[in-house]
Design an enzyme around this catalytic site. Sequence first.
Site, PDB file in Angstrom:
ATOM      1  N   GLU A 173       0.823  -1.225   0.000  1.00  0.00           N
ATOM      2  CA  GLU A 173       0.000   0.000   0.000  1.00  0.00           C
ATOM      3  C   GLU A 173       0.852   1.268   0.000  1.00  0.00           C
ATOM      4  O   GLU A 173       0.656   2.164   0.839  1.00  0.00           O
ATOM      5  CB  GLU A 173      -0.962  -0.006   1.196  1.00  0.00           C
ATOM      6  CG  GLU A 173      -2.003  -1.089   1.085  1.00  0.00           C
ATOM      7  CD  GLU A 173      -3.144  -1.006   2.099  1.00  0.00           C
ATOM      8  OE1 GLU A 173      -3.061  -0.211   3.054  1.00  0.00           O
ATOM      9  OE2 GLU A 173      -4.126  -1.761   1.921  1.00  0.00           O
ATOM     10  N   GLU A 292      -5.540  -8.158  -0.615  1.00  0.00           N
ATOM     11  CA  GLU A 292      -6.261  -7.887   0.639  1.00  0.00           C
ATOM     12  C   GLU A 292      -7.718  -7.634   0.261  1.00  0.00           C
ATOM     13  O   GLU A 292      -8.008  -6.710  -0.504  1.00  0.00           O
ATOM     14  CB  GLU A 292      -5.695  -6.666   1.373  1.00  0.00           C
ATOM     15  CG  GLU A 292      -4.357  -6.938   2.042  1.00  0.00           C
ATOM     16  CD  GLU A 292      -3.882  -5.790   2.918  1.00  0.00           C
ATOM     17  OE1 GLU A 292      -4.733  -5.107   3.528  1.00  0.00           O
ATOM     18  OE2 GLU A 292      -2.649  -5.590   2.971  1.00  0.00           O
TER      19      GLU A 292
HETATM   20  O1  AHR Z   1      -5.349  -5.930   6.812  1.00  0.00           O
HETATM   21  C1  AHR Z   1      -5.232  -4.827   7.650  1.00  0.00           C
HETATM   22  C2  AHR Z   1      -4.465  -3.673   7.016  1.00  0.00           C
HETATM   23  O2  AHR Z   1      -5.230  -3.159   5.961  1.00  0.00           O
HETATM   24  C3  AHR Z   1      -3.142  -4.005   6.376  1.00  0.00           C
HETATM   25  O3  AHR Z   1      -2.092  -3.986   7.279  1.00  0.00           O
HETATM   26  C4  AHR Z   1      -2.981  -2.905   5.382  1.00  0.00           C
HETATM   27  O4  AHR Z   1      -2.202  -3.297   4.277  1.00  0.00           O
HETATM   28  C5  AHR Z   1      -4.393  -2.518   5.007  1.00  0.00           C
HETATM   29  O5  AHR Z   1      -4.599  -1.157   5.041  1.00  0.00           O
END
Ligand code: AHR
Length: 497
Positions: A173, A292
């Site tokens: 990210e 994610e």
């Molecule tokens: O999954 C939780 C968090 O969400 C992770 O650490 C991050 O990459 C995202 O913003």
Amino acid sequence: MHQAKLTLDPAFKVAPVRRRTFGTFVEHLGRCVYTGIYEPGHPSADEDGFRRDVLDLTRELGVSTVRYPGGNFVSGYRWEDGIGPISERPRRLDLAWHSTEPNEVGVDEFVRWCRKAGVEPMMALNLGTRGVAEALDLLEYCNHPSGTTLSDLRVANGAKEPHGIGMWCLGNEMDGPWQIGHKTAREYGRLAAETARAMRMVDPALELVVCGSSSSHMPTFGAWEATVLEETYDLVDYVSCHAYYEEKDGDLGSFLASSSNMEYFISSVVASADAAGARLKSRKKIDISFDEWNVWYLSRFQNAEPPADWPVAPPLLEDHYHLADAVAFGGLLITLLRNSDRVTAASLAQLVNVIAPIMTEPGGRAWRQTTFHPFAQASRYAAGDVLRVEPVSPSYETKEYGEVPLVHAVATHAQEGGTTLFAVNRSTDGPVSLEIDTRALGGVRVVEATTLTDSDVYARNTADDPGRIAPRPNTDVEHDPARILLPPVSWNVIRLA
Ligand code: AHR
């Protein structure tokens, strides 16, 4: 009663089912690692301190890959802290989660856990506070057989065989201002390209994931992908997408249709990637690693104060999922499968305790959240090829996404193993009678149908009542033509053979 219809035809093939669609994620965050996968004093702990109850549930969940060690955590992480004798490892501040990291688990323990769980490790690199040299060191430590200082160190630390990690995320990210070492698209694109180029000098066969946008709502969405891929196109295999969804302001209808945003996200990133390829006159295609995704009540987390006293493994992001969450979640899973031509890897964030399908008590029980079930069933029954399915369904009006069909579905088809239809009914006011046209499949019948539903859409599983929400046989099935009743707010799996 709503009426809907769909056709199953093996000619409408999208792509093979990708096993990596069923990946998850273990981050050093809250209780995911400590008292999640690892708890040496637990009654079920094995000789390495791993909880056997969690290992069993991980296998049952049908996980393919596990991304590690973050997440936001990775952008401040020094991988060397997590190797060697545990008693000598440093304790560090984890700025991402305002916690103390004891480093009792590091890369060697994680890979050992992966082998026990039967999953493929997927390693994320720190491109926040670190860069090319540290990425190369970690690669050499993990994957080089022996005969160099770092590979011999791994052997001395007990891992004689190389870890053989094939899939690597170039940071996490990096478009997010919350990320340690956040960068502009150009800065990040250059660093990712330099890192990828050097890593390929060690092993050209690595599969590399470059950071895309951390949500389709980011102000830089689209422009970020264009710039980053301009720098990295020939050097990487995947661009990442991250997306989290929650019910906002009691708007259940929009929430159940969250997959509409995911569809938009995927098609936009595919368009950006293909545009970058066209500008470079490249024949290569970049795939998506949706590494994610989940339901996450992020607004609750954002409104809470961070832990004040830098605790070790505090309970963070411990969302307790209800039925409606599982149905929205099932819709997201269907969308990932429907896009298997370009989404060839995905990671449910996360695996244990932290926005997770598996929950544990420290020293105590482990149980399945509602979201466990759609994932486990899809992983178990999706086989062969993904078939395009276009339900003809009544629709409903949502505040977020306009008109959305009540039924969202995908099917998979294998010569052996038959055909499986996965479908959600998003209606909150009644069942859908779904007719399934199976003529193209020959003389098949519904051999099993299960439904995940409840009269209370906000019902949850707990340690005391872990089976409240679980798939149950659906007997509202007719044959010739095949027809099934999908209850309101439900996830359904219909197997034909
Ligand atoms: O999954 C939780 C968090 O969400 C992770 O650490 C991050 O990459 C995202 O913003």
